[in-house]
Enzyme design. Structure first.
Site, PDB file in Angstrom:
ATOM      1  CB  CYS A  14      -3.334 -16.381 -38.584  1.00 55.88           C
ATOM      2  SG  CYS A  14      -4.418 -16.128 -37.014  1.00 55.88           S
ATOM      3  CG  HIS A  21      -8.612 -20.314 -39.564  1.00 54.67           C
ATOM      4  ND1 HIS A  21      -6.192 -20.389 -39.631  1.00 54.67           N
ATOM      5  CD2 HIS A  21      -7.972 -19.345 -38.738  1.00 54.67           C
ATOM      6  CE1 HIS A  21      -5.860 -19.168 -38.700  1.00 54.67           C
ATOM      7  NE2 HIS A  21      -6.718 -18.611 -38.566  1.00 54.67           N
ATOM      8  CD  GLU A  22     -11.360 -17.164 -39.372  1.00 57.36           C
ATOM      9  OE1 GLU A  22     -10.834 -16.353 -38.220  1.00 57.36           O
ATOM     10  OE2 GLU A  22     -10.287 -16.757 -40.074  1.00 57.36           O
ATOM     11  CG  HIS A  44      -9.606 -17.794 -34.824  1.00 65.74           C
ATOM     12  ND1 HIS A  44      -8.242 -17.793 -33.345  1.00 65.74           N
ATOM     13  CD2 HIS A  44      -9.150 -17.366 -35.705  1.00 65.74           C
ATOM     14  CE1 HIS A  44      -7.020 -16.916 -34.830  1.00 65.74           C
ATOM     15  NE2 HIS A  44      -7.820 -17.185 -35.858  1.00 65.74           N
TER      16      HIS A  44
HETATM   17 ZN    ZN Z   1      -6.613 -16.931 -37.697  1.00 66.20          ZN
END
Ligand code: ZN
Length: 175
Positions: free
Chosen positions: A102, A144-145, A148
């Site tokens: 990341c 993953h995004e 966030h």
């Molecule tokens: Zn990330």
């Protein structure tokens, strides 16, 4: 072009739910410029995804460019994608473990379980709603995004910390 400064773990913005992007925002030139700068910043950092909280903006916005990298020469390229107000509609029933990094955790890697298939909905940069089924490593990057944008980072998704590695050691031992 300007490289945006990136937030790193410990910055509270990475733990907050991001705000929806409005139709009015989407039409602004400054928004399109921000997206361009995010793609540039991600490329310069050798990333495949970057979410707005990672450059200090609490917006439901992420850019993705999955492609072969130094560490993942096996990745097939997917065209550059802009995710605005994305939602995961359905997770597939199968999952897999793989390494993740990341840009907010520089030089750290860890093994994360993720669904291998997803149905997602998002608005693209033209303001159109898109529904798509995503598979494989790209599905991992989407998860993953989108995490966030909800204040979740990949280490939260690790089953344990046994695989957590500095990049230097990961290069020596993980491959
Ligand atoms: Zn990330």
């Amino acid at each position: 072009m300007k490289i945006l400064s990136r937030t790193q773990f410990g910055n509270p913005i990475l733990r907050k739910k991001a705000m929806r992007v409005s139709v009015a925002d989407l039409k602004k030139r400054s928004f399109h410029k921000l997206v361009e700068q995010m793609f540039y910043t991600m490329k310069k950092a050798n990333g495949v995804g970057l979410a707005a909280p990672q450059i200090g903006k609490p917006l439901q916005l992420a850019v993705l460019h999955v492609h072969a990298t130094k560490f993942r020469p096996d990745l097939e390229e997917r065209e550059k994608t802009v995710l605005i107000n994305p939602k995961i509609l359905r997770y597939g029933t199968t999952g897999e473990y793989d390494w993740e990094g990341c840009l907010s955790f520089p030089d750290v890697r860890g093994v994360v379980p993720r669904a291998t298939k997803l149905d997602v909905e998002y608005t693209n940069l033209d303001g159109k709603k898109v529904r798509e089924t995503i598979n494989g490593f790209t599905a991992r990057v989407f998860q993953h995004e989108i995490d966030h944008l909800h204040g979740i980072v990949y280490v939260d998704r690790m089953e344990n910390m046994l695989s957590l590695s500095m990049l230097k050691e990961f290069q020596k031992y993980a491959r």
